[in-house]
Design a protein around this motif. Sequence first.
Motif, PDB file in Angstrom:
ATOM      1  N   ALA A  12       6.565  -1.596   7.108  1.00  0.00           N
ATOM      2  CA  ALA A  12       6.612  -1.733   5.652  1.00  0.00           C
ATOM      3  C   ALA A  12       6.840  -0.391   4.955  1.00  0.00           C
ATOM      4  O   ALA A  12       7.083  -0.348   3.757  1.00  0.00           O
ATOM      5  CB  ALA A  12       5.322  -2.368   5.144  1.00  0.00           C
ATOM      6  N   GLU A  31       4.708   4.579  -6.748  1.00  0.00           N
ATOM      7  CA  GLU A  31       4.586   3.121  -6.857  1.00  0.00           C
ATOM      8  C   GLU A  31       4.435   2.498  -5.472  1.00  0.00           C
ATOM      9  O   GLU A  31       5.342   2.570  -4.646  1.00  0.00           O
ATOM     10  CB  GLU A  31       5.817   2.544  -7.570  1.00  0.00           C
ATOM     11  CG  GLU A  31       5.785   1.052  -7.754  1.00  0.00           C
ATOM     12  CD  GLU A  31       4.619   0.583  -8.603  1.00  0.00           C
ATOM     13  OE1 GLU A  31       3.949  -0.368  -8.185  1.00  0.00           O
ATOM     14  OE2 GLU A  31       4.369   1.161  -9.669  1.00  0.00           O
ATOM     15  N   THR A  33       3.680  -0.811  -4.964  1.00  0.00           N
ATOM     16  CA  THR A  33       3.935  -2.256  -4.982  1.00  0.00           C
ATOM     17  C   THR A  33       4.995  -2.695  -3.969  1.00  0.00           C
ATOM     18  O   THR A  33       4.758  -3.647  -3.222  1.00  0.00           O
ATOM     19  CB  THR A  33       4.301  -2.728  -6.398  1.00  0.00           C
ATOM     20  OG1 THR A  33       3.235  -2.371  -7.278  1.00  0.00           O
ATOM     21  CG2 THR A  33       4.518  -4.229  -6.442  1.00  0.00           C
ATOM     22  N   PRO A  34       6.152  -2.043  -3.876  1.00  0.00           N
ATOM     23  CA  PRO A  34       7.153  -2.504  -2.899  1.00  0.00           C
ATOM     24  C   PRO A  34       6.641  -2.434  -1.451  1.00  0.00           C
ATOM     25  O   PRO A  34       6.932  -3.308  -0.642  1.00  0.00           O
ATOM     26  CB  PRO A  34       8.340  -1.567  -3.096  1.00  0.00           C
ATOM     27  CG  PRO A  34       8.147  -0.920  -4.421  1.00  0.00           C
ATOM     28  CD  PRO A  34       6.681  -0.933  -4.682  1.00  0.00           C
ATOM     29  N   LEU A  36       3.409  -2.579  -0.509  1.00  0.00           N
ATOM     30  CA  LEU A  36       2.381  -3.609  -0.349  1.00  0.00           C
ATOM     31  C   LEU A  36       3.007  -4.998  -0.234  1.00  0.00           C
ATOM     32  O   LEU A  36       2.554  -5.824   0.566  1.00  0.00           O
ATOM     33  CB  LEU A  36       1.400  -3.560  -1.526  1.00  0.00           C
ATOM     34  CG  LEU A  36       0.532  -2.311  -1.588  1.00  0.00           C
ATOM     35  CD1 LEU A  36      -0.246  -2.274  -2.897  1.00  0.00           C
ATOM     36  CD2 LEU A  36      -0.408  -2.240  -0.395  1.00  0.00           C
ATOM     37  N   GLU A  37       4.048  -5.249  -1.004  1.00  0.00           N
ATOM     38  CA  GLU A  37       4.744  -6.542  -0.916  1.00  0.00           C
ATOM     39  C   GLU A  37       5.390  -6.718   0.453  1.00  0.00           C
ATOM     40  O   GLU A  37       5.322  -7.800   1.045  1.00  0.00           O
ATOM     41  CB  GLU A  37       5.790  -6.664  -2.021  1.00  0.00           C
ATOM     42  CG  GLU A  37       5.192  -6.870  -3.392  1.00  0.00           C
ATOM     43  CD  GLU A  37       6.216  -6.845  -4.504  1.00  0.00           C
ATOM     44  OE1 GLU A  37       7.364  -6.361  -4.291  1.00  0.00           O
ATOM     45  OE2 GLU A  37       5.875  -7.306  -5.616  1.00  0.00           O
ATOM     46  N   ALA A  38       6.008  -5.660   0.956  1.00  0.00           N
ATOM     47  CA  ALA A  38       6.638  -5.730   2.279  1.00  0.00           C
ATOM     48  C   ALA A  38       5.580  -5.965   3.354  1.00  0.00           C
ATOM     49  O   ALA A  38       5.766  -6.784   4.260  1.00  0.00           O
ATOM     50  CB  ALA A  38       7.416  -4.443   2.570  1.00  0.00           C
ATOM     51  N   ALA A  40       2.581  -7.355   2.938  1.00  0.00           N
ATOM     52  CA  ALA A  40       2.064  -8.720   2.767  1.00  0.00           C
ATOM     53  C   ALA A  40       3.024  -9.749   3.359  1.00  0.00           C
ATOM     54  O   ALA A  40       2.592 -10.716   4.003  1.00  0.00           O
ATOM     55  CB  ALA A  40       1.822  -9.004   1.289  1.00  0.00           C
ATOM     56  N   ALA A  41       4.310  -9.546   3.165  1.00  0.00           N
ATOM     57  CA  ALA A  41       5.304 -10.478   3.713  1.00  0.00           C
ATOM     58  C   ALA A  41       5.279 -10.458   5.246  1.00  0.00           C
ATOM     59  O   ALA A  41       5.375 -11.513   5.890  1.00  0.00           O
ATOM     60  CB  ALA A  41       6.700 -10.133   3.199  1.00  0.00           C
TER      61      ALA A  41
END
Length: 78
Positions: A12, A31, A33-34, A36-38, A40-41
């Motif tokens: 990630a 940032e 968020t990108p 953490l989103e990766a 989480a996915a």
Amino acid sequence: MNQELIDMAREAGFFIKDNEAYSPSVQEDHELTPFLEAFAALVAAAEREKFCAVLRQLHDSYSLASRSNNIRARGETK
């Protein structure tokens, strides 16, 4: 930390040192968020795969049990 999680964090984009995941940047306003989103996915995909594997095992077990019960039932009717 679990090696599988470490591998996903690395994938990630997190920085990994001594089996711990850190922010990919030392900047305070970076940032996350990108990343953490990766992460989480990746975790969600791994959990789906584990769940599907369990479902396949249950299905296979049930299917085999049904077949053997049907074969036994055919033998008992004679």
